[in-house]
Design an enzyme around this catalytic site. Structure first.
Site, PDB file in Angstrom:
ATOM      1  N   ASP A   1     -32.766  81.781 -56.258  1.00 14.81           N
ATOM      2  CA  ASP A   1     -33.969  82.358 -55.669  1.00 14.81           C
ATOM      3  C   ASP A   1     -33.691  83.055 -54.348  1.00 14.81           C
ATOM      4  O   ASP A   1     -34.192  84.158 -54.104  1.00 14.81           O
ATOM      5  CB  ASP A   1     -35.021  81.263 -55.482  1.00 14.81           C
ATOM      6  CG  ASP A   1     -36.333  81.809 -54.962  1.00 14.81           C
ATOM      7  OD1 ASP A   1     -37.212  82.136 -55.776  1.00 14.81           O
ATOM      8  OD2 ASP A   1     -36.483  81.919 -53.727  1.00 14.81           O
TER       9      ASP A   1
ATOM     10  N   PHE B   1     -39.763  82.998 -56.224  1.00 15.14           N
ATOM     11  CA  PHE B   1     -39.503  83.724 -57.463  1.00 15.14           C
ATOM     12  C   PHE B   1     -39.057  82.796 -58.582  1.00 15.14           C
ATOM     13  O   PHE B   1     -39.251  83.116 -59.759  1.00 15.14           O
ATOM     14  CB  PHE B   1     -38.499  84.841 -57.221  1.00 15.14           C
ATOM     15  CG  PHE B   1     -39.027  85.915 -56.294  1.00 15.14           C
ATOM     16  CD1 PHE B   1     -40.328  86.361 -56.401  1.00 15.14           C
ATOM     17  CD2 PHE B   1     -38.227  86.452 -55.308  1.00 15.14           C
ATOM     18  CE1 PHE B   1     -40.838  87.326 -55.556  1.00 15.14           C
ATOM     19  CE2 PHE B   1     -38.715  87.428 -54.457  1.00 15.14           C
ATOM     20  CZ  PHE B   1     -40.024  87.881 -54.576  1.00 15.14           C
ATOM     21  N   ASP B   2     -38.476  81.644 -58.264  1.00 15.10           N
ATOM     22  CA  ASP B   2     -38.253  80.641 -59.299  1.00 15.10           C
ATOM     23  C   ASP B   2     -39.589  80.190 -59.888  1.00 15.10           C
ATOM     24  O   ASP B   2     -39.745  80.073 -61.105  1.00 15.10           O
ATOM     25  CB  ASP B   2     -37.525  79.426 -58.714  1.00 15.10           C
ATOM     26  CG  ASP B   2     -36.016  79.552 -58.766  1.00 15.10           C
ATOM     27  OD1 ASP B   2     -35.504  80.249 -59.662  1.00 15.10           O
ATOM     28  OD2 ASP B   2     -35.344  78.957 -57.912  1.00 15.10           O
ATOM     29  N   VAL B   3     -40.547  79.906 -59.016  1.00 16.42           N
ATOM     30  CA  VAL B   3     -41.859  79.470 -59.475  1.00 16.42           C
ATOM     31  C   VAL B   3     -42.544  80.589 -60.262  1.00 16.42           C
ATOM     32  O   VAL B   3     -43.133  80.364 -61.329  1.00 16.42           O
ATOM     33  CB  VAL B   3     -42.725  79.015 -58.289  1.00 16.42           C
ATOM     34  CG1 VAL B   3     -44.140  78.699 -58.737  1.00 16.42           C
ATOM     35  CG2 VAL B   3     -42.104  77.795 -57.617  1.00 16.42           C
TER      36      VAL B   3
ATOM     37  N   GLY C   1     -40.939  80.940 -63.617  1.00 10.09           N
ATOM     38  CA  GLY C   1     -41.373  79.847 -64.469  1.00 10.09           C
ATOM     39  C   GLY C   1     -42.749  80.099 -65.052  1.00 10.09           C
ATOM     40  O   GLY C   1     -42.993  79.862 -66.247  1.00 10.09           O
TER      41      GLY C   1
END
Length: 385
Positions: free
Chosen positions: A141, A169-171, A174
């Site tokens: 991220d 950006f990971d969230v 996801g």
């Protein structure tokens, strides 16, 4: 163990992901009733060791994105374990993975191989930079925050760029994976056919930069950081009060007029310098001290109560505990407990509310290979038989 409930009850998800984007996606699916089998290597998900902070001796990072799942530890380099993994993939409605693109092919767990055994499989891949020219680049991220331009937008104008306070950006990726999976399941319901759903952090970042992306793509403008100010709206930033800063987001003319009424500034909304948003944005340096002078007369929470009563968006800048307290104040019940006895874990409530099929919280975050014996027995039964 209670059977899963929720809108995705009956769905089997094979979770070959780790760290954040994938596990966050599969946790949301589990909350909605999916049976999620978390496949971990012999050493477990890396986030098990990401500490402090901890609850007992378990990383709170790991606890935060892994409720509702069953864990099986498989060494894919061992052919017997790889057979078990392939059987799981053959049975699953959904497989989600975030290996390096192409990294599962040597184990017979790539999309094309899984599809031959399971034509209805929805196979979701999350990468940093896609399966093409960026396939070799690791996807973290912080890297994507830098590469996408987000860090150039975050921080004081004269200071260094900053990362966001979470792995945003990971969230986001996801969430995009969940959207893609649900859309592909809808297609499968109609046709019987599965498909490959691909999500990458950089694409999630560029769409997530929304107005800044549009400024460049549609307007040829490269935005830069403005601290907490907004390039197109004013007031839309923190302003000091008698005791703390208050976010004020009066984003249209009606909200600005009501703001001025509460602040007892009767002539300001009709001042030609401030009458429209474009005027206020252009003349923000003249307007800001007028607002600050009035806001200095009361504290942030007092202003919050007074302004929200008349529909002016605003809010105090809280620490995390204050955020949870505000959610409690609004009746959102932000914390739920998962598990029982010594395994009970307080965790953040699923963000979506369903009137007929509410989210459920059956299982606490699993210990490594906690369900390995039962899952191996179930999966090898068909292989041996």
């Amino acid at each position: 163990m209670e059977p899963p409930t929720g809108p995705l009850s009956g769905l089997l998800v094979a979770d070959f992901s780790r760290v954040l984007a994938g596990p966050y996606a599969t946790m949301l699916l589990a909350d909605m009733g999916a049976d999620v089998v978390k496949v971990e290597g012999p050493q477990g998900d890396e986030t098990r060791t990401w500490m402090p902070p901890v609850r007992g001796d378990v990383s709170t990072y790991y606890l935060g994105v892994n409720r509702g799942k069953r864990s099986i530890a498989l060494d894919l380099r061992d052919e017997a374990d790889a057979v078990v993994a392939r059987e799981l993939a053959a049975r699953a409605d959904v497989l989600i993975e975030n290996f390096k693109p192409g990294g599962l092919a040597k184990y017979g767990l790539d999309y094309e191989t899984v599809r031959r055994a399971n034509p209805g499989s929805v196979y979701a891949s999350i990468s940093g930079f896609g399966a093409g020219e960026g396939a070799h680049v690791p996807g973290y991220d912080l890297m994507v925050q830098a590469i996408s331009g987000l860090m150039s937008l975050t921080g004081d104008p004269d200071g260094p760029p900053y990362r966001a306070g979470i792995s945003v950006f990971d969230v986001m990726a996801g969430n995009h994976a969940v959207i893609g999976i649900l859309a592909a399941l809808r297609h499968r319901d109609a046709t019987g056919a599965g498909q490959h759903v691909e999500v990458n952090l950089l694409s999630s970042a560029l769409t997530g930069l929304v107005n800044h992306s549009s400024a460049y793509a549609a307007g040829g403008v490269v935005p830069y950081r403005m601290g907490n100010a907004h390039p197109s709206v004013f007031p839309y930033e923190p302003l000091p009060t008698a005791d703390a800063d208050l976010i004020v987001a009066a984003a249209n003319d009606g909200q600005f007029r009501r703001l001025c009424e509460v602040l007892d500034l009767p002539g300001v909304p009709d001042d030609p310098r401030f009458a429209r948003n474009a005027d206020r944005t252009k003349n923000r340096e003249e307007l800001r001290p007028i607002l600050v002078e009035r806001l200095a007369k009361r504290g942030a929470v007092d202003w919050f109560d007074a302004l929200t009563k008349v529909g002016v968006p605003c809010g105090p800048i809280n620490t995390i505990d204050g955020g949870f307290a505000m959610a409690e104040r609004f009746g959102l019940d932000p914390i739920v407990e998962v598990g029982e006895g010594d395994r009970a874990v307080p965790t953040t409530r699923h963000p979506i509310r369903f009137s007929a099929t509410p989210a459920g919280y059956r299982l606490p975050p699993p210990e490594l290979d906690e369900h390995g014996a039962e899952l191996r027995a179930w999966l090898t039964e068909a292989v041996d038989g």
